[in-house]
Scaffold this motif. Structure first.
Motif, PDB file in Angstrom:
ATOM      1  N   GLU A   4      -8.244  16.519   5.324  1.00  9.37           N
ATOM      2  CA  GLU A   4      -8.245  15.894   6.638  1.00  9.37           C
ATOM      3  C   GLU A   4      -7.898  14.415   6.500  1.00  9.37           C
ATOM      4  O   GLU A   4      -8.473  13.711   5.667  1.00  9.37           O
ATOM      5  N   VAL A   5      -6.950  13.974   7.298  1.00 10.16           N
ATOM      6  CA  VAL A   5      -6.506  12.575   7.271  1.00 10.16           C
ATOM      7  C   VAL A   5      -6.531  12.034   8.693  1.00 10.16           C
ATOM      8  O   VAL A   5      -6.369  12.789   9.664  1.00 10.16           O
ATOM      9  N   GLU A   6      -6.748  10.738   8.809  1.00 14.66           N
ATOM     10  CA  GLU A   6      -6.753  10.106  10.132  1.00 14.66           C
ATOM     11  C   GLU A   6      -5.350   9.649  10.477  1.00 14.66           C
ATOM     12  O   GLU A   6      -4.670   9.023   9.663  1.00 14.66           O
ATOM     13  N   SER A  39      -4.354   8.041   2.881  1.00  9.90           N
ATOM     14  CA  SER A  39      -5.383   8.759   2.133  1.00  9.90           C
ATOM     15  C   SER A  39      -4.830   9.242   0.792  1.00  9.90           C
ATOM     16  O   SER A  39      -3.657   9.621   0.665  1.00  9.90           O
ATOM     17  N   ARG A  40      -5.715   9.222  -0.212  1.00 12.27           N
ATOM     18  CA  ARG A  40      -5.325   9.743  -1.527  1.00 12.27           C
ATOM     19  C   ARG A  40      -5.477  11.257  -1.594  1.00 12.27           C
ATOM     20  O   ARG A  40      -4.925  11.889  -2.499  1.00 12.27           O
ATOM     21  N   THR A  92       0.836  -1.189   0.000  1.00 16.74           N
ATOM     22  CA  THR A  92       0.000   0.000   0.000  1.00 16.74           C
ATOM     23  C   THR A  92       0.877   1.247   0.000  1.00 16.74           C
ATOM     24  O   THR A  92       1.804   1.347   0.804  1.00 16.74           O
ATOM     25  N   PRO A  93       0.592   2.227  -0.868  1.00 18.96           N
ATOM     26  CA  PRO A  93       1.402   3.451  -0.879  1.00 18.96           C
ATOM     27  C   PRO A  93       1.046   4.353   0.291  1.00 18.96           C
ATOM     28  O   PRO A  93      -0.121   4.567   0.593  1.00 18.96           O
ATOM     29  N   GLN A  94       2.065   4.848   0.973  1.00 22.99           N
ATOM     30  CA  GLN A  94       1.873   5.809   2.044  1.00 22.99           C
ATOM     31  C   GLN A  94       2.522   7.120   1.624  1.00 22.99           C
ATOM     32  O   GLN A  94       3.585   7.130   1.002  1.00 22.99           O
ATOM     33  N   THR A  95       1.901   8.203   1.985  1.00 25.02           N
ATOM     34  CA  THR A  95       2.401   9.524   1.624  1.00 25.02           C
ATOM     35  C   THR A  95       2.800  10.285   2.871  1.00 25.02           C
ATOM     36  O   THR A  95       2.083  10.275   3.882  1.00 25.02           O
ATOM     37  N   LEU A  96       3.950  10.945   2.813  1.00 24.62           N
ATOM     38  CA  LEU A  96       4.405  11.785   3.914  1.00 24.62           C
ATOM     39  C   LEU A  96       3.847  13.194   3.737  1.00 24.62           C
ATOM     40  O   LEU A  96       3.978  13.790   2.661  1.00 24.62           O
ATOM     41  N   VAL A  97       3.239  13.697   4.797  1.00 22.74           N
ATOM     42  CA  VAL A  97       2.692  15.051   4.755  1.00 22.74           C
ATOM     43  C   VAL A  97       3.044  15.774   6.049  1.00 22.74           C
ATOM     44  O   VAL A  97       3.282  15.142   7.088  1.00 22.74           O
TER      45      VAL A  97
END
Length: 202
Positions: free
Chosen positions: A125-127, A117-118, A92-97
């Protein structure tokens, strides 16, 4: 395990040898252990593992909290792939924010977090999960995943037990055959020089 049938087949056979009976009984004992003892050991191991993992699940749930973070901007690092058994069986791709959120005590927090989240644009808003101090924390394990891991541990323990039992059976049979050949060689060495001579044994 063909020797198991020898327990009955050789029982009244006049050509039976003591080693044949012993090999058959060893094979029968190994079969009983594989059918009864190995599954019981696997179930016991799986039960203990499940108890330990469920305690870990409860502890993680008590020490981590889900909260909503607001994305400020994408982090400079590129998205990366991870394998998260809690989310999917696939990579699963994870994104750093860079995001901001509130700690359990209500104070503001800001930092770099990962999200599945995409929607990772500014203001999205992300969990995320945090510890009791509001710092980012890994997602806690859930009960079904813990139960799956426990079942795999129990199944692995059962397979290991079966392998050890079969290995022990093969070792015992090998030692029996080695002893049998040693006795044959000894008897042949004693009888061989006089084999076929007239009057031998008279």
């Amino acid at each position: 395990m063909r020797a198991v049938s020898g327990v009955w087949r050789w029982r009244h056979n006049p050509l039976r040898r003591a080693t044949d009976r012993r090999e058959a009984w060893v094979a029968l004992a190994a079969l009983i252990l594989m059918v009864l003892a190995a599954p019981a050991l696997g179930w016991r191991c799986g039960s203990f593992t499940d108890d330990a993992l469920q305690k870990s699940v409860r502890a993680q749930r008590a020490q981590r909290h889900a909260t909503t973070a607001v994305v400020l901007r994408r982090a400079p690092e590129a998205p990366h792939l991870v394998t998260d058994p809690e989310v999917s069986s696939e990579r699963t791709p994870q994104t750093l924010v860079v995001a901001r959120w509130k700690a359990p005590d209500g104070t503001d927090r800001r930092g770099t977090v990962t999200t599945l989240s995409r929607r990772t644009g500014p203001g999205a808003e992300v969990e995320i999960w945090t510890d009791l101090d509001g710092h980012p924390a890994p997602r806690p394990m859930d009960a079904p995943t813990a139960r799956t891991h426990a079942a795999l541990a129990g199944f692995g323990a059962m397979l290991l037990a079966v392998a050890l039992i079969e290995g022990g059976r093969r070792l015992i049979v090998w030692r029996m055959m080695r002893g049998r050949y040693t006795r044959i060689d000894r008897d042949w060495a004693e009888a061989g020089p006089d084999w076929g001579r007239t009057g031998t044994g008279s």
